[in-house]
Enzyme design. Structure first.
Site, short mmCIF file in Angstrom:
data_model
loop_
_atom_site.label_atom_id
_atom_site.label_comp_id
_atom_site.label_asym_id
_atom_site.label_seq_id
_atom_site.Cartn_x
_atom_site.Cartn_y
_atom_site.Cartn_z
N HIS A 77 -36.66 -34.39 26.84
CA HIS A 77 -37.06 -35.75 26.47
C HIS A 77 -37.49 -36.56 27.69
CE1 HIS A 77 -33.13 -37.65 27.62
NE2 HIS A 77 -32.60 -36.53 27.18
N ASP A 79 -37.53 -40.01 27.87
CA ASP A 79 -36.86 -41.30 28.07
C ASP A 79 -35.57 -41.12 28.87
OD1 ASP A 79 -35.65 -39.99 25.80
OD2 ASP A 79 -34.66 -41.88 25.31
N ASP A 138 -31.29 -36.69 33.36
CA ASP A 138 -31.21 -36.60 31.90
C ASP A 138 -32.36 -37.42 31.32
OD1 ASP A 138 -30.47 -36.43 29.24
OD2 ASP A 138 -28.67 -37.65 29.47
N GLU A 172 -34.93 -39.94 22.82
CA GLU A 172 -33.74 -39.12 22.56
C GLU A 172 -32.47 -39.91 22.79
OE1 GLU A 172 -30.51 -36.15 23.43
OE2 GLU A 172 -31.28 -37.78 24.66
N GLU A 173 -32.48 -40.76 23.81
CA GLU A 173 -31.25 -41.48 24.18
C GLU A 173 -30.84 -42.51 23.13
OE1 GLU A 173 -29.35 -40.51 26.34
OE2 GLU A 173 -30.47 -39.49 27.91
N ASP A 195 -31.53 -29.68 28.45
CA ASP A 195 -30.96 -31.03 28.43
C ASP A 195 -29.47 -31.03 28.72
OD1 ASP A 195 -30.88 -33.78 28.09
OD2 ASP A 195 -30.85 -33.70 25.90
N HIS A 377 -25.94 -40.60 32.75
CA HIS A 377 -25.68 -41.94 32.18
C HIS A 377 -24.89 -42.84 33.12
CE1 HIS A 377 -26.65 -41.15 27.70
NE2 HIS A 377 -27.16 -40.16 28.43
#
Length: 404
Positions: A77, A79, A138, A172-173, A195, A377
């Site tokens: 992904h 984003d 990520d 995705e997030e 991922d 994150h």
């Protein structure tokens, strides 16, 4: 271009997604990543590329075999997470990490004594943040690895492979990345999301997930005359939260233990709201969590009135093991490629999900691979360059396994 070069170029592009935007992509700035990838693929001479109106990018390299083998797809992904912004300047690269504490700024450090992934990175080159931002590994590490694998096959036409499909998704997030994902445009018979974390990972189990939204409706009056009249929505919300098992929160669970995660709250005496993530690897236990929340709501209604609370649930994804375990070859080929790269495969249950969870239920079994990036994150996120290089090797190895 090396995987590190690509990665450093991608992470400085602001492609952060946004909760509850009601559209895909949730932010216009994600198109900057989509457009960059489409342009890079065009420069490589890849002809079969789609960049659609929602920012999804699909592409494939045709088979050069004289027989049919499954089309293998990889997906990451574009984003980045919503907790912190990404870096606006090129992150710091540490050559030959020596095992010491890494000061990211005056307040934040990376310490191998408390960080297993960092301790396992001694001697490797690292990419770190300034302690104020995400890194974006990520999942821009995964994007960089897939793109580097594409480049390898383009530059080495003598290497035999079946159809090599790839896809890059927005949002995705924020949980909407597969809402408009097209397995037809992707074209894969079997897939892998890139991922995860460690390069030796092959994950095929995850938690079932749902959003739980709870709305409380109070009765407002002047506090001086509130006796037997006022119904405080904030206090109802607190009472409701207290009825859910305290031991079943993310901070008190691990492994296959499910949880209720109170992710946001707000309100006034008149109206209050709680938002929960419900997660559990077992489908029956997952559904029972909804029953438990409904029972707490029934208690609130019995105490404060039938209109005191509303509970709604929205399922996000289910445990991909239900699908992937019916296709053991996709795990066997990945494990063979990981071993060929000199690593020992490991499989852990993802205490969340990936694009592959929903893609698997769309008919394409899609377990998850690592990326070589860690501490996602948060502002201590870092990437291990040698682990990223291993991931390129593993992606190539999986495609070659299907071509044998």
């Amino acid at each position: 271009m090396t995987v590190l070069d690509r990665f450093l170029g991608y992470v400085v592009i602001d492609s952060q997604s946004e909760e509850d935007a009601g559209k895909i992509p949730s932010t216009e700035k994600q198109f900057a990543m989509s457009d960059k990838l489409a342009a890079e693929l065009a420069a490589l001479g890849v002809k079969d590329v789609i960049r659609d109106e929602m920012g999804y990018v699909y592409g494939k390299l045709p088979s050069n075999l004289d027989r049919e083998v499954p089309a293998v797809g990889f997906c990451s992904h574009i984003d980045t997470a919503t907790e912190l912004p990404g870096p606006s300047e090129t992150p710091r690269v540490i050559k030959g990490y020596d095992g010491s504490v890494i000061a990211l700024n005056d307040r934040i450090s990376l310490d191998p004594a408390t960080d297993k992934a960092l301790a396992a990175s001694v001697g490797c080159d690292l990419v770190v943040t300034n302690g104020e931002t995400l890194l974006g590994g990520d999942d821009k590490a995964g994007v960089a690895e897939i793109m580097t694998a594409v480049q390898y096959f383009v530059e080495h036409p003598e290497v035999k492979h079946g159809t090599f499909c790839f896809a890059f998704t927005p949002d995705e997030e924020v949980g909407t990345s597969t809402d408009e994902f097209s397995v037809e445009k992707w074209g894969a018979d079997v897939g892998y999301t890139v991922d995860g974390a460690g390069p030796n990972e092959i994950e095929f189990e995850n938690f079932n997930a749902a959003w739980g939204h709870v709305a409380f409706h109070g009765m407002v009056t002047h506090p001086g005359g509130a006796k037997n009249v006022m119904k405080n929505a904030n206090l109802m919300a607190m009472e409701f939260a207290g009825m859910l098992p305290a031991a079943e929160r993310p901070e008190h669970t691990e492994g296959y233990e499910g949880f209720y995660h109170l992710i946001s709250m707000g309100g006034t005496c008149d109206e209050a709201q709680l938002a929960y993530l419900l997660r559990d690897p077992d489908r029956e236990s997952f559904e029972q969590r909804k029953v438990t929340m409904q029972a707490a709501a029934d208690f609130i209604r019995a105490k404060y009135g039938e209109k005191a609370v509303d509970v709604t649930f929205k399922d996000s994804y289910y445990n991909m093991a239900e699908v992937v375990e019916q296709h053991p070859e996709c795990l066997e080929h990945a494990r063979a490629a990981i071993r060929a790269a000199g690593l020992t495969p490991v499989s852990n249950c993802i205490r969340g999900g990936t694009d592959g969870c929903r893609i698997s239920f769309m008919g394409v079994p899609c377990p998850n691979l690592g990326t070589g990036s860690y501490n996602h994150h948060g502002n201590t996120e870092f990437a291990n360059v040698q682990h990223m290089e291993k991931m390129v090797e593993i992606i190539l190895g999986i495609v070659k396994e299907y071509a044998k």
